[in-house]
Design a protein around this motif. Structure first.
Motif, PDB file in Angstrom:
ATOM      1  N   GLN A  23      -7.383  13.075  -6.765  1.00 29.53           N
ATOM      2  CA  GLN A  23      -7.617  13.036  -5.328  1.00 29.53           C
ATOM      3  C   GLN A  23      -7.126  14.346  -4.740  1.00 29.53           C
ATOM      4  O   GLN A  23      -5.997  14.771  -4.991  1.00 29.53           O
ATOM      5  N   SER A  58      -5.625   1.377   6.963  1.00 25.85           N
ATOM      6  CA  SER A  58      -6.993   0.906   7.189  1.00 25.85           C
ATOM      7  C   SER A  58      -7.696   0.369   5.948  1.00 25.85           C
ATOM      8  O   SER A  58      -8.815  -0.112   6.044  1.00 25.85           O
ATOM      9  N   TYR A  59      -7.039   0.459   4.781  1.00 25.94           N
ATOM     10  CA  TYR A  59      -7.668   0.038   3.530  1.00 25.94           C
ATOM     11  C   TYR A  59      -8.344  -1.338   3.675  1.00 25.94           C
ATOM     12  O   TYR A  59      -7.781  -2.248   4.265  1.00 25.94           O
ATOM     13  N   TYR A  96       0.837  -1.194   0.000  1.00 24.29           N
ATOM     14  CA  TYR A  96       0.000   0.000   0.000  1.00 24.29           C
ATOM     15  C   TYR A  96       0.874   1.246   0.000  1.00 24.29           C
ATOM     16  O   TYR A  96       1.744   1.397   0.861  1.00 24.29           O
ATOM     17  N   GLN A 118      -5.984   5.720  -5.028  1.00 26.03           N
ATOM     18  CA  GLN A 118      -7.397   6.017  -4.812  1.00 26.03           C
ATOM     19  C   GLN A 118      -8.116   6.330  -6.127  1.00 26.03           C
ATOM     20  O   GLN A 118      -9.305   6.038  -6.279  1.00 26.03           O
ATOM     21  N   THR A 132      -8.844  11.177  10.772  1.00 22.53           N
ATOM     22  CA  THR A 132      -7.424  11.512  10.868  1.00 22.53           C
ATOM     23  C   THR A 132      -7.156  12.824  11.589  1.00 22.53           C
ATOM     24  O   THR A 132      -6.013  13.082  11.973  1.00 22.53           O
ATOM     25  N   PRO A 160      -2.852  10.005   3.738  1.00 20.28           N
ATOM     26  CA  PRO A 160      -2.411   8.814   3.011  1.00 20.28           C
ATOM     27  C   PRO A 160      -1.922   7.690   3.916  1.00 20.28           C
ATOM     28  O   PRO A 160      -2.091   6.516   3.586  1.00 20.28           O
ATOM     29  N   SER A 182      -0.584   7.461  -3.146  1.00 17.38           N
ATOM     30  CA  SER A 182      -1.877   7.200  -2.524  1.00 17.38           C
ATOM     31  C   SER A 182      -2.995   7.810  -3.362  1.00 17.38           C
ATOM     32  O   SER A 182      -4.062   7.202  -3.543  1.00 17.38           O
ATOM     33  N   TYR A 192      -5.020   5.825   5.091  1.00 17.19           N
ATOM     34  CA  TYR A 192      -5.643   5.007   4.047  1.00 17.19           C
ATOM     35  C   TYR A 192      -4.863   3.712   3.844  1.00 17.19           C
ATOM     36  O   TYR A 192      -5.456   2.640   3.644  1.00 17.19           O
ATOM     37  N   ARG A 224     -11.903   3.642   5.815  1.00 19.00           N
ATOM     38  CA  ARG A 224     -11.308   4.942   6.120  1.00 19.00           C
ATOM     39  C   ARG A 224     -11.532   5.238   7.593  1.00 19.00           C
ATOM     40  O   ARG A 224     -12.545   4.815   8.165  1.00 19.00           O
TER      41      ARG A 224
END
Length: 388
Positions: free
Chosen positions: A258, A273-274, A145, A156, A280, A267, A152, A270, A277
């Motif tokens: 994005q 936790s992908y 990731y 996305q 933050t 980022p 990022s 993300y 979301r």
């Protein structure tokens, strides 16, 4: 609950990651941490997050750290074996690879071989060994990731779309502190000037890379491997406001971007936790506060390092590793006051010109190219110093 091992916990990415962990104790737990020489901060992190394994640069620092800890006492290791132990800790579900430079390659490869998912903030891993690393990712069935804000953003923007429909990836760049400085003035800039980034708060090495735009060059090479697209399909646009973090253009003419306030927590979160979301604390973006968002092509004569990165990617498997090694040596020399700002590109160019690209099959091949690049760059710096 996701168990995390953070390689480089006292750097800017590591600190931001731990702030997210502290904000979401129900979602993340720390199992291992690594740091360089900032023992005071590292000791506070250890006391707060209570990892099982920690590691530092060398045995002397390990001894100092042991004497500093008053509460939690983890297993303390050092050197490359310590980094590998942290990267392969049995409890870890994900490794946050945030060590700056080629030093992150070996532990990141070890994490992948151990079956760990990786949140990749160390772009040099793919710059130096992109083909090898991506083969390992496929072989061991793990996920990689991106943590860089630009990658990022691309990640996305391609969600839900077919890779064969991608026409172009457009990475945005702030332009750094010297965006509006004439080329002739670059020879006179100071270390303080180069460290004065207008939008982002980063470590010294990355900040200098941003000033030379080598950081963007490294990101071009990283994007080539992360998203499996040729260099001809990766463009760079200067975007001084740093609001659009990158874009993807599709074959039908549509562009997906994005956007967000410049803050690395977004980022990082993300990647951690992908596909979910998490909150933050990043300041919400209010586009009504901006009079306009601007974009233009970078000046490759002024920002020679960006062109050198494209050249390295086109030259062959070992050239990016050599280029990266030369850049690390040259940036360190600049920060130590031994060469000037524009000498960074000169050292890299001379090192690349002396290298005949060869295939890379193993990590040891990459490390050999890295060592050659460092030695050759050091020689180029000595020649510059003699001439001055």
């Amino acid at each position: 609950m996701k168990n995390l091992s953070i390689l480089g916990s006292t750097g800017s990415i590591g600190v931001s990651t731990l702030e997210l962990v502290a904000a979401h104790p129900d979602k993340f737990r720390i199992t291992a941490l690594s740091a360089g020489a900032n023992l005071e901060l590292f000791a506070r992190q250890i006391e707060a997050f209570r990892p099982r394994v920690v590691t530092v640069l060398n045995e002397e620092l390990a001894g100092k750290l042991a004497r500093m800890l008053s509460g939690h006492h983890p297993e303390i290791m050092h050197g490359v074996p310590g980094l590998i132990a942290a990267a392969t800790a049995s409890e870890a579900d994900m490794v946050v690879a945030a060590i700056v430079g080629a030093a992150g390659l070996v532990p990141t490869a070890a994490a992948i071989k151990a079956g760990k998912d990786v949140a990749l903030a160390n772009k040099e891993t793919l710059v130096c060994a992109g083909s090898i690393i991506m083969d390992l990712v496929r072989e061991h069935g793990v996920s990689l990731y991106p943590v860089d804000s630009e990658h990022s953003a691309v990640f996305q923007s391609i969600e839900g779309h077919r890779s064969e429909d991608i026409e172009k990836i457009i990475l945005t760049a702030s332009g750094g502190p010297f965006l509006n400085l004439p080329l002739a003035r670059l020879v006179t800039v100071t270390i303080a000037d180069a460290l004065n980034h207008p939008n982002w708060s980063m470590g010294k090495k990355i900040t200098i890379d941003s000033a030379t735009m080598m950081n963007k060059g490294l990101e071009v090479i990283e994007a080539r491997w992360l998203f499996d697209v040729p260099a001809v399909k990766i463009d760079v646009n200067i975007h001084p406001q740093s609001i659009i973090h990158s874009m993807v253009e599709y074959i039908d003419g549509c562009v997906i971007a994005q956007l967000g306030t410049p803050d690395m927590k977004a980022p990082i979160a993300y990647a951690l936790s992908y596909p979910e979301r998490v909150a933050t604390g990043v300041k919400p973006l209010d586009l009504t506060l901006f009079s306009g968002l601007t974009f233009f092509k970078p000046d490759l004569e002024k920002f020679r390092c960006l062109k050198l990165a494209y050249d390295a990617l086109a030259s062959g498997p070992s050239m990016p590793a050599v280029m990266n090694a030369a850049n690390e040596v040259a940036v360190a020399a600049f920060l130590e006051g031994r060469i000037g700002f524009t000498d960074i590109a000169t050292v890299i160019d001379e090192t690349m010109s002396a290298h005949d690209a060869v295939p890379l099959v193993t990590i040891e091949d990459v490390l050999h190219a890295d060592r050659w690049g460092r030695d050759t760059a050091a020689g180029a710096i000595r020649k510059l110093q003699r001439r001055s």
